[in-house]
Scaffold this active site. Structure first.
Site, PDB file in Angstrom:
ATOM      1  N   TYR A 146      41.850  45.600  40.040  1.00 50.15           N
ATOM      2  CA  TYR A 146      42.951  46.234  40.767  1.00 50.15           C
ATOM      3  C   TYR A 146      42.823  47.755  40.782  1.00 50.15           C
ATOM      4  O   TYR A 146      43.432  48.424  41.605  1.00 50.15           O
ATOM      5  CB  TYR A 146      44.308  45.825  40.171  1.00 50.15           C
ATOM      6  N   LYS A 196      36.580  34.571  31.010  1.00 50.29           N
ATOM      7  CA  LYS A 196      35.656  33.844  31.892  1.00 50.29           C
ATOM      8  C   LYS A 196      34.236  34.302  31.541  1.00 50.29           C
ATOM      9  O   LYS A 196      33.474  34.757  32.398  1.00 50.29           O
ATOM     10  CB  LYS A 196      36.029  34.152  33.355  1.00 50.29           C
ATOM     11  N   ASP A 228      40.049  29.213  33.962  1.00 49.20           N
ATOM     12  CA  ASP A 228      40.297  28.066  34.850  1.00 49.20           C
ATOM     13  C   ASP A 228      40.832  26.876  34.051  1.00 49.20           C
ATOM     14  O   ASP A 228      41.773  26.199  34.455  1.00 49.20           O
ATOM     15  CB  ASP A 228      39.043  27.699  35.674  1.00 49.20           C
ATOM     16  N   ASP A 252      47.835  38.336  36.418  1.00 53.07           N
ATOM     17  CA  ASP A 252      48.668  38.308  37.621  1.00 53.07           C
ATOM     18  C   ASP A 252      48.830  36.857  38.087  1.00 53.07           C
ATOM     19  O   ASP A 252      49.931  36.393  38.395  1.00 53.07           O
ATOM     20  CB  ASP A 252      47.995  39.160  38.715  1.00 53.07           C
ATOM     21  N   ASP A 256      52.272  34.098  37.413  1.00 53.20           N
ATOM     22  CA  ASP A 256      53.011  33.426  38.497  1.00 53.20           C
ATOM     23  C   ASP A 256      53.007  31.913  38.278  1.00 53.20           C
ATOM     24  O   ASP A 256      53.990  31.227  38.558  1.00 53.20           O
ATOM     25  CB  ASP A 256      52.398  33.740  39.867  1.00 53.20           C
TER      26      ASP A 256
HETATM   27  C1  IPM Z   1      52.959  41.659  39.667  1.00 54.83           C
HETATM   28  C2  IPM Z   1      52.849  41.894  41.137  1.00 54.83           C
HETATM   29  C3  IPM Z   1      52.067  43.172  41.346  1.00 54.83           C
HETATM   30  C4  IPM Z   1      50.653  42.939  40.846  1.00 54.83           C
HETATM   31  C5  IPM Z   1      52.053  43.732  42.770  1.00 54.83           C
HETATM   32  C6  IPM Z   1      53.443  44.011  43.258  1.00 54.83           C
HETATM   33  C7  IPM Z   1      51.214  44.990  42.836  1.00 54.83           C
HETATM   34  O1  IPM Z   1      52.276  40.802  41.767  1.00 54.83           O
HETATM   35  O2  IPM Z   1      53.468  42.558  38.971  1.00 54.83           O
HETATM   36  O3  IPM Z   1      52.543  40.602  39.210  1.00 54.83           O
HETATM   37  O4  IPM Z   1      49.833  42.394  41.555  1.00 54.83           O
HETATM   38  O5  IPM Z   1      50.386  43.325  39.721  1.00 54.83           O
HETATM   39 MG    MG Z   2      51.971  39.162  40.514  1.00 53.20          MG
END
Ligand code: IPM
Ligand code: MG
Length: 368
Positions: A146, A196, A228, A252, A256
């Site tokens: 990133y 990984k 994975d 990230d 989620d």
């Molecule tokens: C998170 C979000 C961020 C990321 C975005 C908003 C840049 O998805 O904090 O998980 O990818 O880190």
């Molecule tokens: Mg995110």
């Protein structure tokens, strides 16, 4: 009386609605403690781009620099609207990543918490979710893909290409691992290291540094797991995890997924900490599709307040009171729409009603 300055970055989409509820909760804490919070609003996100020409304007940087902590709402627009903003000015790239870099918030703590009484919110079967979840996912937040160099171009064969660099130095890896080991030491003393290393050299270095750092934590058991495989294990047996640590992009994605295990990303607050200033934000986006309808779940924003009280202001008891109040609202049989599938027995309440009920609970319990 201790006084703290808090920069308030309300953000886009559902940001204003969920921030409003979070600030109601903060006001209860302020009122019953010898503490005062000076809240300073600052533009940030897509709205800031349209109003001030930049998603992280200079004035906001100045306010954040002077603040003791930063409370940030979600930012971003839907796919179509985002195209109206130049790529580098889109708020994720142009504001969130620069915020993380500016304060070197290298450790992102994402609690994945579902107490027993709320386990029914999870889409996993009762026999899999068991007594609920209590995981802390630690994501490295200022390195890796990133933040690496990017080259976009056309190659000799006239094909468009893009090259993005994944770079970590050993110090970047060590500093986040120390946070993870310290946390594991204070919890169940088991640390899942997610990597990984069968493919990525960055994971090979990560694991080498981990072997060095663990020498200082002989009582912490380390379990190494490929990323994975970890995705599968999280679905099949999430109860095996307590503290998990991983690099930026893995974190990230898996965080989620953890939101999915809880039943909604709306249950995912987070703390972004480094050696200096910390900032606090929901792990989710700005949900433009439901903005302004008073149906967003403010849990992640209020939970971010709880994390700020604990990590930035040392108010651990009050932080726990906030968690208990929010969970109490759910165990009373109420739910926000994101958590309750059609046909569920929960009484659905709005964003504002959830905030009001949390405030009521908080006033009834805890404090001095
Ligand atoms: C998170 C979000 C961020 C990321 C975005 C908003 C840049 O998805 O904090 O998980 O990818 O880190
Ligand atoms: Mg995110």
């Amino acid at each position: 009386m201790t006084s703290y300055k808090i920069a308030i970055l309300t953000g886009d989409g559902i940001g204003p609605e969920i921030m409003r509820e979070a600030l109601k909760v903060l006001a209860v804490i302020e009122k019953r403690n010898t503490v005062s919070f000076e809240l300073i609003d600052a533009p940030f996100g897509a709205g800031a781009y349209f109003d001030h020409g930049h998603p992280f304007p200079e004035q906001t940087k100045t306010i954040c620099d002077a603040a003791d902590a930063i409370l940030k709402g979600p930012v971003g627009l839907g796919h179509e609207d985002a195209l109206k903003i130049p790529v580098d000015m889109q708020p994720e790239r142009g504001a969130v990543l620069p915020l993380r870099a500016r304060y070197n918030t290298y450790a992102n703590l994402r609690p994945v918490s579902l107490p027993k009484g709320l386990a029914h919110f999870s889409p996993l079967k009762p026999e899999v979710i068991g007594d609920g979840l209590d995981i802390v996912l630690i994501r490295e937040l200022v390195g890796g893909l990133y933040f690496g160099d990017k080259i976009v171009g056309v190659d000799d064969g006239n094909l468009r290409f893009v090259e993005e660099t994944l770079r970590y130095d050993e110090q970047q890896i060590r500093q986040v691992l120390i946070v993870a080991f310290d946390l594991a030491l204070g919890r169940s003393k088991v640390l899942h290291n997610i990597h990984k290393s069968n493919v990525l050299k960055s994971s090979v270095l990560w694991n080498e540094v981990l072997e060095e750092v663990r020498q200082d934590y002989p009582s912490v058991e380390v379990i190494n797991m490929l990323v994975d495989a970890a995705a599968t294990h999280l679905c099949l047996n999430p109860g095996q995890f307590d503290v998990m640590v991983m690099e930026n992009m893995f974190g990230d994605i898996l965080s989620d997924q953890c939101g999915g295990l809880l039943g909604s990303l709306g249950l995912m607050p987070s703390a972004c900490v480094g050696d200096g200033k910390a900032y606090y934000e929901p792990s989710h986006g700005s949900a433009p599709d439901i903005a302004g309808q008073n149906i967003a779940n403010p849990y992640s924003m209020i939970g971010s307040v709880a994390m700020m009280l604990e990590h930035s202001f040392g108010m651990v008891d009050e932080a726990n009171n906030v968690w208990a109040a929010m969970q109490g609202v759910f165990s009373d049989g109420y739910s926000t729409p994101d958590l309750s599938p059609a046909g569920s027995r929960a009484e659905i309440i709005s964003t504002v009603q959830f905030g009001d009920r949390v405030v009521e609970k908080l006033q009834a319990h805890g404090g001095k």
